[in-house]
Design a protein around this motif. Sequence first.
Motif, short mmCIF file in Angstrom:
data_model
loop_
_atom_site.label_atom_id
_atom_site.label_comp_id
_atom_site.label_asym_id
_atom_site.label_seq_id
_atom_site.Cartn_x
_atom_site.Cartn_y
_atom_site.Cartn_z
N ASN A 88 45.46 15.00 -8.57
CA ASN A 88 44.50 16.08 -8.29
C ASN A 88 43.51 16.13 -9.44
OD1 ASN A 88 46.86 18.24 -6.58
ND2 ASN A 88 45.24 17.01 -5.73
N THR A 89 42.26 15.90 -9.13
CA THR A 89 41.25 15.80 -10.19
C THR A 89 40.80 17.19 -10.66
OG1 THR A 89 39.36 15.80 -8.70
CG2 THR A 89 40.38 13.66 -9.17
N GLY A 90 41.14 18.23 -9.90
CA GLY A 90 40.79 19.59 -10.30
C GLY A 90 39.30 19.88 -10.27
N GLY A 91 38.55 19.05 -9.60
CA GLY A 91 37.11 19.30 -9.49
C GLY A 91 36.27 18.05 -9.69
N GLU A 92 36.80 17.07 -10.41
CA GLU A 92 36.04 15.82 -10.60
C GLU A 92 35.82 15.16 -9.24
OE1 GLU A 92 34.66 14.28 -13.20
OE2 GLU A 92 35.19 15.90 -14.56
N CYS A 93 34.63 14.61 -9.07
CA CYS A 93 34.25 14.08 -7.75
C CYS A 93 34.58 12.59 -7.59
CB CYS A 93 32.77 14.31 -7.52
SG CYS A 93 31.79 13.63 -8.87
N HIS A 94 35.34 12.03 -8.55
CA HIS A 94 35.71 10.61 -8.48
C HIS A 94 36.98 10.40 -9.28
CE1 HIS A 94 33.42 11.27 -12.17
NE2 HIS A 94 34.31 10.43 -12.69
N LEU A 95 37.68 9.30 -9.03
CA LEU A 95 38.76 8.89 -9.92
C LEU A 95 38.16 8.08 -11.06
CD1 LEU A 95 41.58 7.72 -7.47
CD2 LEU A 95 41.45 9.85 -8.79
N ASP A 96 38.83 8.09 -12.22
CA ASP A 96 38.43 7.17 -13.29
C ASP A 96 39.66 6.40 -13.74
OD1 ASP A 96 39.82 8.78 -15.11
OD2 ASP A 96 38.03 9.91 -15.67
N VAL A 124 28.77 8.70 -3.99
CA VAL A 124 27.93 8.50 -5.17
C VAL A 124 28.78 8.13 -6.40
CG1 VAL A 124 26.13 9.51 -6.64
CG2 VAL A 124 26.26 10.14 -4.23
N CYS A 125 29.49 9.12 -6.96
CA CYS A 125 30.14 8.94 -8.27
C CYS A 125 31.19 7.83 -8.31
CB CYS A 125 30.76 10.25 -8.72
SG CYS A 125 29.66 11.64 -8.51
N PRO A 126 32.06 7.66 -7.29
CA PRO A 126 33.09 6.62 -7.42
C PRO A 126 32.51 5.23 -7.67
CG PRO A 126 33.64 8.08 -5.61
CD PRO A 126 32.24 8.44 -6.05
N ALA A 127 31.27 5.00 -7.25
CA ALA A 127 30.66 3.67 -7.43
C ALA A 127 30.46 3.34 -8.91
CB ALA A 127 29.32 3.61 -6.70
N SER A 128 30.40 4.34 -9.78
CA SER A 128 30.11 4.10 -11.20
C SER A 128 31.36 3.89 -12.04
CB SER A 128 29.35 5.28 -11.80
OG SER A 128 28.14 5.45 -11.13
N PHE A 129 32.53 4.20 -11.48
CA PHE A 129 33.76 4.17 -12.29
C PHE A 129 34.73 3.11 -11.76
CE2 PHE A 129 31.86 8.14 -13.33
CZ PHE A 129 32.21 8.38 -14.65
N VAL A 130 34.72 1.93 -12.39
CA VAL A 130 35.66 0.88 -11.96
C VAL A 130 37.08 1.32 -12.33
CG1 VAL A 130 34.07 -1.06 -12.00
CG2 VAL A 130 35.22 -0.38 -14.12
N LYS A 148 23.03 5.55 6.26
CA LYS A 148 23.74 5.72 4.99
C LYS A 148 23.55 4.57 4.00
CE LYS A 148 24.85 9.80 5.79
NZ LYS A 148 23.79 9.86 6.82
N PRO A 149 23.49 3.29 4.42
CA PRO A 149 23.22 2.25 3.42
C PRO A 149 21.89 2.48 2.70
CG PRO A 149 23.87 1.28 5.51
CD PRO A 149 23.69 2.74 5.76
N TYR A 150 20.91 2.97 3.41
CA TYR A 150 19.58 3.19 2.82
C TYR A 150 19.61 4.36 1.83
CZ TYR A 150 18.38 0.35 6.87
OH TYR A 150 18.34 -0.66 7.79
N LYS A 151 20.45 5.37 2.12
CA LYS A 151 20.46 6.58 1.30
C LYS A 151 21.43 6.52 0.13
CE LYS A 151 19.93 10.50 3.46
NZ LYS A 151 20.13 11.61 4.42
N TYR A 152 22.46 5.65 0.24
CA TYR A 152 23.47 5.53 -0.82
C TYR A 152 23.60 4.06 -1.25
CZ TYR A 152 24.50 10.26 0.66
OH TYR A 152 24.40 11.59 0.96
N PRO A 153 22.50 3.46 -1.73
CA PRO A 153 22.51 2.01 -1.98
C PRO A 153 23.52 1.57 -3.03
CG PRO A 153 20.51 3.03 -2.88
CD PRO A 153 21.19 4.06 -2.05
N GLY A 154 23.75 2.40 -4.06
CA GLY A 154 24.66 2.01 -5.14
C GLY A 154 26.05 1.72 -4.61
N MET A 155 26.49 2.55 -3.71
CA MET A 155 27.84 2.36 -3.14
C MET A 155 27.89 1.09 -2.30
SD MET A 155 30.90 3.29 -2.73
CE MET A 155 31.15 4.95 -3.34
#
Length: 225
Positions: A88-96, A124-130, A148-155
């Motif tokens: 449970n991340t308690g609010g964080e929007c991604h795992l790290d 969004v955020c999970p894409a930045s944290f390997v 969605k591919p156009y709007k969330y390209p990073g993912m």
Amino acid sequence: MTKRVPVLEKILSANENLAEEIRSRLDEAGVYSLNFMASPGAGKTSLIEQTVKHLAGRLRVAVIDGDIATSIDADRAAAAGALAVQINTGGECHLDAAMVSAALPQLDLTQVDLLIVENVGNLVCPASFVLGTHASVLIASTPEGDDKPYKYPGMYRGVDALVINKIDLLPYLTFNMEEFRRGVEILNPGLVTFPLSCRTGEGLDRWLGWLTDSMQSFAASKRGK
Ligand SMILES: Nc1nc2c(ncn2[C@@H]2O[C@H](COP(=O)(O)OP(=O)(O)OP(=O)(O)O)[C@@H](O)[C@H]2O)c(=O)[nH]1
Ligand SMILES: [Mg+2]
């Protein structure tokens, strides 16, 4: 002149170092691992349930489930037959990587062939944290829309495989598969893609074939070392 404080770079590079340690632990244990990412409700846990059920008796699956709150998803994975741990991340929007590293000791990796990490629902955020996993899988779903591919390209750019879930709903939606695939191809050319339905089971065989082939290649690369 304004000074720039590189806080984000430091956080991400610390995360990458820890992710490498996780990868080494998984490699040593011979455990192949996937990072499942998707928007909320796309079907991450449903695909885990289907995967665990279809691999039962052949491969042992463990799941680390990331959610802001509750153990609903880990309970579902366990009911399907997986060893399951809930973060449970308690609010964080991604795992790290630190969260995954803390959860790993709760699993006996000698009893595991495949580890699936279900990330927090977020495009969004999970894409930045390997996380140190061997591959990342994006689960898109048809009700989200073909833009969605156009709007969330990073993912879409960063993943190794793409599942298009809920194809059973296509007759009721305006989802344009050509338009969707065109966006994916621009961002991630040749990305291996599995249209399927966790509800009807259509398309699951191709997904399971890719997964077992990937695991065999992983096992062969370990034997070769
Ligand atoms: N029609 C249809 N519904 C599906 C399919 N796969 C999943 N669902 C439904 O979609 C809803 C969300 O599925 P989950 O597997 O919980 O999605 P999730 O991505 O794990 O959700 P979060 O963990 O909350 O982000 C549930 O009501 C599922 O029954 C499918 O292939 N077709
Ligand atoms: Mg889930």
